[in-house]
Design a protein around this motif. Structure first.
Motif, PDB file in Angstrom:
ATOM      1  N   LYS A 377       3.937   1.413  29.272  1.00 31.08           N
ATOM      2  CA  LYS A 377       4.311   0.624  30.592  1.00 31.08           C
ATOM      3  C   LYS A 377       4.055   1.272  31.852  1.00 31.08           C
ATOM      4  CE  LYS A 377       6.551  -3.017  29.090  1.00 31.08           C
ATOM      5  NZ  LYS A 377       6.062  -4.527  29.383  1.00 31.08           N
ATOM      6  N   ASP A 394      10.942  -7.518  29.664  1.00 29.73           N
ATOM      7  CA  ASP A 394       9.974  -8.479  29.624  1.00 29.73           C
ATOM      8  C   ASP A 394      10.772  -9.908  29.121  1.00 29.73           C
ATOM      9  OD1 ASP A 394       7.997  -7.003  30.441  1.00 29.73           O
ATOM     10  OD2 ASP A 394       6.520  -7.290  28.555  1.00 29.73           O
ATOM     11  N   GLU A 402       5.095 -13.836  27.138  1.00 28.86           N
ATOM     12  CA  GLU A 402       5.559 -13.238  28.515  1.00 28.86           C
ATOM     13  C   GLU A 402       5.627 -14.182  29.517  1.00 28.86           C
ATOM     14  OE1 GLU A 402       3.850  -9.061  29.480  1.00 28.86           O
ATOM     15  OE2 GLU A 402       4.625  -9.586  31.502  1.00 28.86           O
TER      16      GLU A 402
HETATM   17 MG    MG Z   1       3.792  -7.501  31.778  1.00 25.82          MG
END
Ligand code: MG
Ligand code: 4AD
Length: 479
Positions: A377, A394, A402
């Motif tokens: 991330k 998410d 997503e």
């Molecule tokens: Mg993303």
């Protein structure tokens, strides 16, 4: 001309102005039996039928009433004598504003493939499907502003040209005015960006978040809504090189507040669409039902409006990334080696197939995953005490995967600096961002909703290229 004012078809169909003289303008969808003209002006999915007495018109004029031609028609609005529409116009005058050669006009009144329609992006807004998508898109944009405005958020305009890479993925389009055939060089023979327009390297933004955070540290609650650019070479039905993103950023929100807001926001938008776009949704639904008929029973997807209501009425499931990995490892497709990308424990970057398994097969409803490994991330996410995961979230949707990505932000200067150093990020481009952690730092959170992924979900369209008027994807930037 009669001095009449033009009425849009949407208004005519709902007006009850029976018996009055009206003027409509629009494009011919079909012309049948030299008598019935279906006209559409884009104000609604529905056409108005203008009925003409062909004996009153020259043969040569009737020939010009072809699919795609633009007409101006006056006449009396009457209750329809035929089936299929409630009102129609008994035509008195007819003027052809723009001819359309039927031999050349590519949009004939028959079913065209989505691929073909992409090749005529200049004309596809005139089809029922695309005009429905575009009207829904407009309504969603309006609802987004309304949602935030009603909550006291301020719309912050973040720059499109930037010098930083928010997501740190290096997927940026360069912005330059340098002569590529004759680049200025420094003494070390490197490109001399000081000579460039902005006196530095610049690119198109991949996210408005970093500037959004500056806004939140002054106005408390802000949102951005603008175009975003990513030079990732992903030719998938869910990726665009130019897409629109909505990024709220809130001071004093932790990750739970952030998830609550995102869930409320998505449900608000779905409800708004159900209440304000019913004609268009109904049309898209019947179109999809038609297509579903060719699929085997067990592969058919839920009817569009039913699906929207289902998401509206159910809580999203919330679990950690680590829990999700366990579910995936124990899943049938994992054991039978059916995933294209195998799930290899903590640290696996989830692919769309994994996200969709969780949503569509395991939980059968939207899912929010939290606390991802920090290694996969972005640098700005708040670090958990385990030193391994970050306060990320998410949101995963059926058919999409997503749809939202967000996090609580690291507000501690030292911890943020550690991450910047670890990842070797250019401090010279980020000094202003780091400053916020020096001057009155505060806990804060935010997320990004991909606008086109939202529209994909709401309309039930299959490909992201078909929910933006003029898509930009690798090797394609026409229109
Ligand atoms: Mg993303
Ligand atoms: O997950 P992403 O990369 O998050 C951010 O950009 C953060 N700065 C957001 C924030 O916290 N303010 O992107 C957010 C969303 C994704 O969940 C997806 O819906 C959409 O943007 N998205 C794309 N949509 C279309 N085409 C692409 N190439 C996309 N990349 C991301």
């Amino acid at each position: 001309m009669s001095g009449l004012k033009r009425t849009k078809i949407k208004e005519l169909l709902g007006s009850g102005k029976i018996g009055s003289e009206v003027l409509v303008k629009g494009w011919v969808r079909t012309f049948r039996s030299n008598r019935f003209i279906q006209i559409n002006d884009g104000s609604t999915i529905n056409n108005i039928q203008a009925v003409i007495d062909f004996e009153k018109f020259d043969e040569s004029e009737l020939k010009r009433i072809t699919t795609g031609a633009c007409l101006s028609v006056t006449g009396t609005l009457i209750e329809s004598l035929g089936k299929g529409q409630s009102v129609e116009i008994t035509t008195k005058t007819l003027e052809i504003l723009g001819d359309s050669d039927p031999e050349e006009y590519p949009l004939q009144p028959k079913k065209h493939s989505m691929e073909f329609l992409r090749s005529i992006g200049h004309l596809r807004p005139r089809t029922s499907t695309f005009s429905a998508v575009l009207r829904i898109r407009h309504n969603m944009a309006y609802a987004i502003h309304k949602f935030f405005n009603d909550k006291g958020f301020y719309y912050l305009h973040t720059p499109i040209i930037t010098g930083s890479d928010c997501e740190g993925a290096g997927e940026m389009f360069r912005v330059t005015t340098l002569d590529l055939n004759n680049l200025p060089r420094t003494e070390e023979r490197k490109i001399d960006w000081k000579e460039d327009f902005f006196g530095r390297e610049t690119n198109l933004t991949v996210s408005g978040q970093l500037e959004g955070e500056l806004g939140a540290m002054a106005l408390s609650d802000i949102y951005t809504f603008g175009p975003t650019f990513r030079a990732e070479n992903s030719n998938t039905p869910r990726h665009l090189a130019e897409f629109w993103m909505i990024e709220p950023e809130m001071a004093f929100y932790d990750l739970n507040d952030n998830m609550d807001l995102a869930e409320e926001f998505l449900k608000y938008l779905i409800k708004y669409a159900l209440e304000n776009c019913s004609d268009d949704l109904q049309f898209l639904s019947s179109r999809q039902q038609e297509e579903e008929k060719s699929k085997p029973q067990d592969q058919r997807s839920m009817e569009l409006i039913e699906k929207l209501k289902f998401v509206l009425d159910n809580d999203f499931v919330r679990l950690t990334y680590t829990e999700a990995i366990q579910i995936l490892e124990n899943s049938k497709p994992s054991k039978e080696k059916k995933f294209q990308f195998p799930v290899n424990g903590f640290g696996t970057d989830l692919q769309s197939e994994h996200e969709r398994y969780l949503v569509e097969k395991h939980f059968k409803r939207p899912v929010i995953l939290t606390d991802y490994p920090k290694a996969i991330k972005a640098f700005y996410m708040k670090q958990n005490d385990d030193n391994n995961t970050v306060r990320a979230m998410d949101i995963l949707f059926p058919a999409i995967g997503e749809i939202v990505g967000g996090s609580q932000r690291e507000e501690n200067y030292d911890k943020l600096m550690n991450r910047v150093t670890e990842l070797n990020l250019p401090q010279k481009d980020l000094w202003w961002y780091l400053d916020t952690r020096k001057f009155g730092t505060a806990p804060h959170s935010g997320f990004g909703l991909g606008f086109e992924r939202l529209i994909l979900f709401i309309t039930g369209m299959q490909n992201i290229r078909d929910v933006i008027p003029f898509p930009r994807t690798p090797k394609s930037a026409d229109f």
